[in-house]
Write an enzyme that holds these catalytic residues in place. Sequence first.
Site, PDB file in Angstrom:
ATOM      1  N   ASN A 155      16.119  57.268  55.073  1.00 53.99           N
ATOM      2  CA  ASN A 155      14.867  57.491  55.545  1.00 53.99           C
ATOM      3  C   ASN A 155      14.611  57.556  57.015  1.00 53.99           C
ATOM      4  O   ASN A 155      14.025  58.546  57.866  1.00 53.99           O
ATOM      5  CB  ASN A 155      13.674  56.685  55.111  1.00 53.99           C
ATOM      6  CG  ASN A 155      13.693  55.042  55.598  1.00 53.99           C
ATOM      7  OD1 ASN A 155      14.884  54.653  55.705  1.00 53.99           O
ATOM      8  ND2 ASN A 155      12.761  54.499  55.856  1.00 53.99           N
ATOM      9  N   GLY A 209      30.053  58.510  52.240  1.00 53.04           N
ATOM     10  CA  GLY A 209      30.146  58.643  50.859  1.00 53.04           C
ATOM     11  C   GLY A 209      29.176  58.012  50.077  1.00 53.04           C
ATOM     12  O   GLY A 209      28.032  57.344  50.607  1.00 53.04           O
ATOM     13  N   THR A 210      29.329  57.685  48.663  1.00 56.26           N
ATOM     14  CA  THR A 210      28.154  57.174  47.736  1.00 56.26           C
ATOM     15  C   THR A 210      28.088  55.825  47.884  1.00 56.26           C
ATOM     16  O   THR A 210      29.315  54.886  48.082  1.00 56.26           O
ATOM     17  CB  THR A 210      28.268  57.482  46.419  1.00 56.26           C
ATOM     18  OG1 THR A 210      29.484  56.687  45.902  1.00 56.26           O
ATOM     19  CG2 THR A 210      28.378  59.014  46.269  1.00 56.26           C
ATOM     20  N   GLY A 211      27.255  55.125  47.435  1.00 57.78           N
ATOM     21  CA  GLY A 211      26.875  53.503  47.379  1.00 57.78           C
ATOM     22  C   GLY A 211      27.959  52.784  46.311  1.00 57.78           C
ATOM     23  O   GLY A 211      28.365  51.826  46.697  1.00 57.78           O
ATOM     24  N   GLY A 215      30.112  52.372  49.517  1.00 58.67           N
ATOM     25  CA  GLY A 215      29.325  51.329  49.797  1.00 58.67           C
ATOM     26  C   GLY A 215      30.083  49.795  48.954  1.00 58.67           C
ATOM     27  O   GLY A 215      30.218  48.865  49.673  1.00 58.67           O
ATOM     28  N   GLU A 253      17.489  44.152  54.332  1.00 60.52           N
ATOM     29  CA  GLU A 253      16.257  44.574  54.923  1.00 60.52           C
ATOM     30  C   GLU A 253      15.674  45.435  53.807  1.00 60.52           C
ATOM     31  O   GLU A 253      16.371  46.705  53.477  1.00 60.52           O
ATOM     32  CB  GLU A 253      16.356  45.101  56.033  1.00 60.52           C
ATOM     33  CG  GLU A 253      16.610  44.393  57.360  1.00 60.52           C
ATOM     34  CD  GLU A 253      15.771  43.583  57.855  1.00 60.52           C
ATOM     35  OE1 GLU A 253      14.469  43.484  57.427  1.00 60.52           O
ATOM     36  OE2 GLU A 253      16.073  42.639  58.686  1.00 60.52           O
ATOM     37  N   CYS A 287       9.620  52.092  55.214  1.00 62.63           N
ATOM     38  CA  CYS A 287       9.443  50.689  54.421  1.00 62.63           C
ATOM     39  C   CYS A 287       8.288  50.148  54.788  1.00 62.63           C
ATOM     40  O   CYS A 287       7.785  49.416  54.225  1.00 62.63           O
ATOM     41  CB  CYS A 287      10.586  49.834  54.756  1.00 62.63           C
ATOM     42  SG  CYS A 287      10.966  49.717  56.230  1.00 62.63           S
ATOM     43  N   GLU A 468      15.943  40.618  61.690  1.00 64.68           N
ATOM     44  CA  GLU A 468      16.752  41.208  62.814  1.00 64.68           C
ATOM     45  C   GLU A 468      15.699  41.437  63.958  1.00 64.68           C
ATOM     46  O   GLU A 468      14.907  41.560  64.004  1.00 64.68           O
ATOM     47  CB  GLU A 468      17.398  42.589  62.559  1.00 64.68           C
ATOM     48  CG  GLU A 468      18.347  42.548  60.982  1.00 64.68           C
ATOM     49  CD  GLU A 468      19.024  43.875  60.696  1.00 64.68           C
ATOM     50  OE1 GLU A 468      18.525  44.839  60.930  1.00 64.68           O
ATOM     51  OE2 GLU A 468      19.745  43.688  59.893  1.00 64.68           O
TER      52      GLU A 468
HETATM   53  P1  NAD Z   1      19.341  52.158  48.417  1.00 63.98           P
HETATM   54  O1  NAD Z   1      19.277  51.144  48.089  1.00 63.98           O
HETATM   55  O2  NAD Z   1      19.342  53.376  47.378  1.00 63.98           O
HETATM   56  O3  NAD Z   1      20.676  52.832  49.344  1.00 63.98           O
HETATM   57  C1  NAD Z   1      20.847  52.415  50.732  1.00 63.98           C
HETATM   58  C2  NAD Z   1      22.170  52.680  50.938  1.00 63.98           C
HETATM   59  O4  NAD Z   1      23.180  51.666  50.141  1.00 63.98           O
HETATM   60  C3  NAD Z   1      22.979  53.940  51.242  1.00 63.98           C
HETATM   61  O5  NAD Z   1      23.546  54.054  52.092  1.00 63.98           O
HETATM   62  C4  NAD Z   1      23.420  53.757  49.614  1.00 63.98           C
HETATM   63  O6  NAD Z   1      24.530  54.841  49.632  1.00 63.98           O
HETATM   64  C5  NAD Z   1      23.923  52.492  49.614  1.00 63.98           C
HETATM   65  N1  NAD Z   1      24.271  51.846  48.342  1.00 63.98           N
HETATM   66  C6  NAD Z   1      23.695  52.257  47.343  1.00 63.98           C
HETATM   67  N2  NAD Z   1      24.211  51.462  46.167  1.00 63.98           N
HETATM   68  C7  NAD Z   1      25.427  50.703  46.700  1.00 63.98           C
HETATM   69  C8  NAD Z   1      26.182  49.537  46.277  1.00 63.98           C
HETATM   70  N3  NAD Z   1      26.215  49.266  45.035  1.00 63.98           N
HETATM   71  N4  NAD Z   1      26.848  48.837  47.010  1.00 63.98           N
HETATM   72  C9  NAD Z   1      26.782  49.218  48.331  1.00 63.98           C
HETATM   73  N5  NAD Z   1      26.078  50.072  49.035  1.00 63.98           N
HETATM   74  C10 NAD Z   1      25.509  50.813  47.985  1.00 63.98           C
HETATM   75  O7  NAD Z   1      18.186  52.780  49.195  1.00 63.98           O
HETATM   76  P2  NAD Z   1      17.659  54.193  49.688  1.00 63.98           P
HETATM   77  O8  NAD Z   1      16.964  55.065  48.852  1.00 63.98           O
HETATM   78  O9  NAD Z   1      18.356  54.782  50.620  1.00 63.98           O
HETATM   79  O10 NAD Z   1      16.585  53.737  50.900  1.00 63.98           O
HETATM   80  C11 NAD Z   1      15.230  53.450  50.391  1.00 63.98           C
HETATM   81  C12 NAD Z   1      14.801  52.155  50.170  1.00 63.98           C
HETATM   82  O11 NAD Z   1      15.086  51.491  51.668  1.00 63.98           O
HETATM   83  C13 NAD Z   1      13.497  51.544  50.201  1.00 63.98           C
HETATM   84  O12 NAD Z   1      13.343  50.818  49.415  1.00 63.98           O
HETATM   85  C14 NAD Z   1      12.896  51.262  51.695  1.00 63.98           C
HETATM   86  O13 NAD Z   1      11.682  50.339  51.612  1.00 63.98           O
HETATM   87  C15 NAD Z   1      14.267  50.569  51.912  1.00 63.98           C
HETATM   88  N6  NAD Z   1      14.049  50.409  53.388  1.00 63.98           N
HETATM   89  C16 NAD Z   1      13.770  49.196  53.999  1.00 63.98           C
HETATM   90  C17 NAD Z   1      13.717  49.201  55.500  1.00 63.98           C
HETATM   91  C18 NAD Z   1      13.541  47.886  56.054  1.00 63.98           C
HETATM   92  O14 NAD Z   1      13.914  47.521  57.282  1.00 63.98           O
HETATM   93  N7  NAD Z   1      13.040  46.635  55.462  1.00 63.98           N
HETATM   94  C19 NAD Z   1      14.007  50.289  56.406  1.00 63.98           C
HETATM   95  C20 NAD Z   1      14.306  51.414  55.790  1.00 63.98           C
HETATM   96  C21 NAD Z   1      14.328  51.481  54.205  1.00 63.98           C
END
Ligand code: NAD
Length: 487
Positions: A155, A209-211, A215, A253, A287, A468
């Site tokens: 985002n 790449g993908t999570g 990840g 976060e 968020c 943080e």
């Molecule tokens: P997501 O959890 O789907 O993905 C976030 C990151 O994690 C991506 O880089 C993704 O590739 C990776 N990922 C996914 N599965 C993984 C795994 N199994 N192991 C390791 N990495 C993995 O989230 P999103 O859809 O990209 O972002 C939206 C979410 O992020 C919303 O819930 C939003 O509220 C939250 N967010 C929180 C903050 C904060 O500061 N609290 C800020 C921005 C977004």
Amino acid sequence: MSSSKTLLVLENFIAGKFVPCSSYIDSYNPSTGDVYCRVPDSGKEEVEAAVRAAKDAFPIWSSKSPLERSQILNKLADLIEHDLEAFAQAESKDQGKTITFARTVDIPRAVYNFRFFASSILHHTTECTEMVAMGCLHYTLRTPVGIAGLISPWNLPLYLLTWKIAPAIACGNTVVAKPSEMTSVTAWMMCKLFEKAGIPHGVVNMVFGTGSKAGEAIVCHPDVPLISFTGSMLTAQCITEKSAPHCKKLSLELGGKNPALIFDDADLNQCIPATVRSSFANQGEICLCTSRIFVQKGIYNEFLKRFVAETKKWKVGNPSDPAVDVGALISKEHLEKVRNYVKKAQAEGARILCGEGVDSLVLPAGNQKGYFMLPTVITEIKDESCCMQEEIFGPVTCVVAFDTEEEVIERANGVKYGLAATVWSSNVSRVHRVAQRLQSGLVWTNCWLVRDLNLPFGGMKASGVGREGAKDSYEFFTEVKTITIKH
Ligand code: NAD
């Protein structure tokens, strides 16, 4: 950058070099629905190479003085700032956000993240105590942890990635970072600046790449002792489980379901435009966005009328048009998910006052296949509804009425999340009282999204683990050691 015909192809950045990957995934331009970029589909092998590079670079980087590291961070900030327009254009195209938001929020904040930690790293002190009777002096030392695994969402791509990279390297760690597979372009562009900034090879490695592949490979790697993650609660649960066998240090976060509490004595002239912004900025994909608006009964009707009128002024369209307020949502799937929330609310008997399903959306010719949606205001909805309980993460907000202070605090706290709340009232005593009782890591009163990076950022309950900020990031990205000297 790519022309409309050629695809932009990204490469991983490992040990100071761009390296191609054996397979790639498509990345879409959310405002046209076209594939415009190919992102490495990295896995264990690429992560292994990145960890090795980070390990090799650690002794040199961690032994530099804070001042040397600070100068390098400042240089990188200058270089990003010099290319601000190119970064903003790329972020807008990759994420769907408006060019205005990218120019005024995302990229300036990425620059500031480096400047801020370049400065704050120079000002930390450690503790010292004395036990006179024992003839002992105790003091603490802080040392970098090692290789930091940094995983960020789509985002606010560069903004949130640099919020992790800057403190991690300022503290002397080396890094293996993975941005979201949906928004990797600005991270890749930043890698091109590292050499000129003076960042030694291997200090920051970027694996795309993908999570589930890249990840998880970072999370499970035994030589990465620390993971800083921003993203969804579900992914955080998975990261927590996978990292548990290694007892890794985690900063999580996560999402929010942020309430605005608007009392009868609020200054509506300020509150209404600010609450429209807090609900719909960046398509509601922040968020910290407000998604539950509680309005005291005495001003409810007036608020609703003016809030809807103000919302309708927000122009949806081509994100590269500076006059546009709402760009495209990140993906077709996400747009569908957000729309479904509105449909569920309707099926439960809620009223849609403007936006999805009520007003018609007219898009420019080139954006017909983009993932757009009008800012949507829902009312007459129960607190138990999924739209009032779950994070929607799109341009949808719910407005409901309340009677008393006691009641609204309880209702505001009645969700699993606890990230950010806003309170609107001109009664200073009430503002303090309510802020104190809200289960929320951040409370803004009579404003929204005003941040001092010195202070802790993070959520309570399902919104996260850890904080943080200047001191908090320093503590997270370093290990503390207590040393006792008997003299
Ligand atoms: P997501 O959890 O789907 O993905 C976030 C990151 O994690 C991506 O880089 C993704 O590739 C990776 N990922 C996914 N599965 C993984 C795994 N199994 N192991 C390791 N990495 C993995 O989230 P999103 O859809 O990209 O972002 C939206 C979410 O992020 C919303 O819930 C939003 O509220 C939250 N967010 C929180 C903050 C904060 O500061 N609290 C800020 C921005 C977004």
